[in-house]
Design a protein around this motif. Structure first.
Motif, PDB file in Angstrom:
ATOM      1  N   GLU A  87      -1.017  -8.512   2.857  1.00 52.64           N
ATOM      2  CA  GLU A  87       0.066  -9.274   2.207  1.00 52.64           C
ATOM      3  C   GLU A  87      -0.126  -9.276   0.697  1.00 52.64           C
ATOM      4  O   GLU A  87       0.840  -9.208  -0.056  1.00 52.64           O
ATOM      5  CB  GLU A  87       0.068 -10.691   2.777  1.00 52.64           C
ATOM      6  N   GLU A 145       1.153  -6.154  -0.564  1.00 53.57           N
ATOM      7  CA  GLU A 145       2.621  -6.209  -0.661  1.00 53.57           C
ATOM      8  C   GLU A 145       3.049  -6.892  -1.952  1.00 53.57           C
ATOM      9  O   GLU A 145       3.902  -6.394  -2.677  1.00 53.57           O
ATOM     10  CB  GLU A 145       3.174  -6.963   0.542  1.00 53.57           C
ATOM     11  N   SER A 203       5.186  -1.689   0.677  1.00 54.10           N
ATOM     12  CA  SER A 203       6.345  -2.504   1.029  1.00 54.10           C
ATOM     13  C   SER A 203       5.937  -3.467   2.142  1.00 54.10           C
ATOM     14  O   SER A 203       4.889  -3.304   2.779  1.00 54.10           O
ATOM     15  CB  SER A 203       7.495  -1.615   1.528  1.00 54.10           C
ATOM     16  N   ARG A 204       6.753  -4.503   2.367  1.00 53.53           N
ATOM     17  CA  ARG A 204       6.431  -5.459   3.430  1.00 53.53           C
ATOM     18  C   ARG A 204       6.365  -4.749   4.776  1.00 53.53           C
ATOM     19  O   ARG A 204       5.464  -4.990   5.575  1.00 53.53           O
ATOM     20  CB  ARG A 204       7.451  -6.581   3.467  1.00 53.53           C
ATOM     21  N   ALA A 206       3.128  -2.815   4.979  1.00 53.74           N
ATOM     22  CA  ALA A 206       1.972  -3.713   5.083  1.00 53.74           C
ATOM     23  C   ALA A 206       1.900  -4.322   6.482  1.00 53.74           C
ATOM     24  O   ALA A 206       0.837  -4.359   7.095  1.00 53.74           O
ATOM     25  CB  ALA A 206       2.056  -4.799   4.016  1.00 53.74           C
ATOM     26  N   TRP A 253       4.384 -14.304   6.180  1.00 51.56           N
ATOM     27  CA  TRP A 253       5.166 -13.410   7.052  1.00 51.56           C
ATOM     28  C   TRP A 253       5.741 -14.136   8.265  1.00 51.56           C
ATOM     29  O   TRP A 253       6.379 -13.522   9.111  1.00 51.56           O
ATOM     30  CB  TRP A 253       4.300 -12.240   7.516  1.00 51.56           C
TER      31      TRP A 253
END
Length: 573
Positions: A67, A70, A76-77, A80, A177
């Motif tokens: 994270e 990211e 990118s999310r 990740a 997340w």
């Protein structure tokens, strides 16, 4: 008569000797199976629970590291999250290497389960309640109420879908997340271990029972052997004490030789324990730290900030990780220490302090700073290169000097007004500077012609968007710069050029650029006409709002100019 008295006396002596021995056996069996074995089971389960929490923390920290990647922009999310899930999916541990981790979201839906991939995106039924309860909701409830915790339930045995057994799991929420990371153990595994221990204790108890019975009978005739029995007991006791001391020494050696600094502080931030590793990190002997406050080691300029952050951590009563402190060593050097800690509570819930580990991350900090400088240098180089390309295009069309800069200024202002993130705005910035790069291939007499262009000449001029796309398409920008340049003369209703695209096919950045380009072009002088004026330009985009031009971009443009937040006067490179 005398013989009977002697027999009774001998019988009494036998009873007096045998009865304590038998009582000892009964007490031993009672203590073993009523006190020791249940206590051992509780301790074993407590260790298993702690193991679950520690294993979960390791995986949680791994997710947190992705994270951070990211947030740093290195992934990118989606990249990740997928990388973290792939790693979690393959992690196994336990007696047969089949214990695992899973991930669900805060909506009670499964994100990843290594043995039940068919349940991804689904609720997991709780086998204890046949009316359709969702087991994952229990995990979410624990995370919402506590942040992390243990849950008892029933679930399938490892990868055997048909076998449902009791299970204990530890779940912890990962807020950035919206994940819940969990792992668990099967109570049956603990019972198996306890069963093996119980078998051993049964065997030992039986042997001891037979031995004591024999000794009780034998002691009636040979009391002299009592000293030998006592000696055996003391030797066994000494062996147990020696084994205990060796175990404590092994634990102490593990703590004192680890590469990290292990410490304990009380609720006021005063050190109550320090491992010898602090000597390597800060140059202090462990005993020197006892009684010192955490901020006593902090560099002067960081004391206020660190005190404020530390108080916030203490008030939260939550575990923390990645708490960076700038410390001053005994010899005056400055080092950056990363602290990770967990709270320690009394039985009544009072906070006793924190226990944790620290490590020197000075080199990592320096490496990150060097990486940032390198990135900034590359960015500046890209900026200058793009400006040079844009300037080269303007050299072909000196009558529109500054046009690309003014379009860039207006387009980026519109994008910020619409709430685009800075990364997308940066891509739009480069596209705006290069949107007329294709004119570099056009005949200069067309560009400087003081009269209206013929239909054939206009057709050639319109080719500049395609030429610009061809020039830029193979440059590995991290943004769709070539596509934005290609589309900046398209209209929402498909009446634009070169491809006649409609709204659903157009990038938002290209729609913003179209509005900015029209307003700047109409309000500027051209070889074939004087400036039509800013009001005429605004009337044009206002009239085409929703049919030719992106409505939100038009509204943002009108607002910015009305509030005089954008200056469309000539700009120098």
């Amino acid at each position: 008569m005398e013989k009977d008295k002697k027999r009774k006396f001998a019988h009494a002596i036998s009873i007096r000797i045998a009865l304590p021995a038998l009582l000892t056996v009964v007490l031993f069996v009672t203590a073993t199976f009523v006190i020791i074995l249940p206590s051992f089971k509780e301790n074993l389960l407590a260790r298993k629970r702690e193991m679950l929490r520690e294993m979960n923390t390791v995986v949680w920290d791994m997710v947190a590291s992705y994270e951070r990647m990211e947030r740093a922009g290195s992934m990118s999310r989606e990249q990740a999250q997928q990388t973290a899930l792939n790693i979690i999916r393959d992690i196994r541990y336990g007696p047969v290497n089949k214990d695992y981790f899973w991930v669900n979201n805060m909506q009670g839906l499964l994100v990843m389960h290594p043995y039940r991939p068919d349940l991804r995106g689904e609720a997991v039924p709780d086998v204890r309640y046949p009316l359709g309860k969702n087991l994952l909701e229990e995990f979410v409830k624990v995370v919402k109420n506590q942040g992390a915790g243990y849950v008892d339930y029933r679930f399938q045995w490892q990868d055997d879908v048909g076998k449902i057994v009791p299970k204990l799991s530890y779940v912890r929420g990962f807020t950035p997340w919206g994940w819940v990371v969990g792992t668990g153990l099967y109570i049956e595994d603990v019972n198996v271990e306890i069963g093996l221990i119980a078998k051993q204790l049964n065997a030992i108890a039986s042997v001891i029972l037979l031995l004591v019975s024999f000794l009780a009978f034998y002691m009636i005739r040979h009391t002299v052997l009592a000293d030998r029995v006592r000696r055996i007991i003391w030797e066994e006791r000494e062996r147990l004490l020696t084994a205990l001391e060796e175990s404590r020494e092994r634990f102490r050696s593990l703590v004192e030789t680890t590469s990290d600094w292990i410490w304990e502080i009380n609720a006021k931030g005063v050190y109550t324990y320090s491992s010898p590793k602090v000597r390597d990190l800060l140059g202090f002997a462990p005993e020197e730290l006892i009684g010192k406050h955490l901020v006593d080691l902090i560099a002067i300029q960081e004391v206020e900030r660190t005190s404020r952050l530390f108080r916030k951590l203490i008030d939260s009563r939550q575990p923390f990780s990645g708490f960076e402190t700038v410390c001053q060593t005994r010899d005056g050097r400055i080092v950056v220490i990363e602290k990770n800690g967990v709270p320690v509570f009394a039985d009544n819930g009072a906070l006793l302090g924190y226990r944790g580990v620290s490590r020197d991350i000075s080199e990592r900090r320096h490496a990150l700073e060097a990486l940032k400088k390198s990135r900034d240098a590359l960015h500046n180089s890209l900026e200058e290169t793009v400006k040079s390309l844009a300037l080269a295009a303007e050299k072909r069309d000196p009558y529109t000097a500054g046009h690309q800069m003014r379009v860039d200024r207006l387009a980026c202002a519109i994008a910020r007004e619409l709430g685009l993130d800075e990364d997308r705005i940066e891509g739009l910035h480069f596209a705006a500077l290069l949107h007329d790069i294709g004119k570099i291939s056009l005949p200069s007499e067309y560009l400087a012609k003081p009269a209206r262009l013929s239909a054939q000449e206009r057709a050639i001029i319109k080719c500049h968007t395609e030429v610009g796309y061809e020039i830029l398409k193979d440059i590995p920008f991290p943004w769709p710069v070539a596509d934005i340049v290609h589309q900046h003369h398209e209209h929402l209703d498909g009446s634009g050029y070169p491809q006649g695209l409609t709204a659903k096919d157009l990038l938002l950045e290209s729609q913003i650029l179209t509005v900015a380009d029209v307003v700047e072009a109409m309000s500027s002088h051209r070889p074939y006409r004087p400036s039509l004026g800013l009001e005429t330009a605004l009337s044009e985009v206002r009239a085409g709002r929703g049919t030719l031009y992106h409505p939100a971009s038009v509204d943002a443009c009108l607002k910015l100019i009305a509030e005089k937040k954008v200056d469309l006067s000539a700009a120098a490179w």
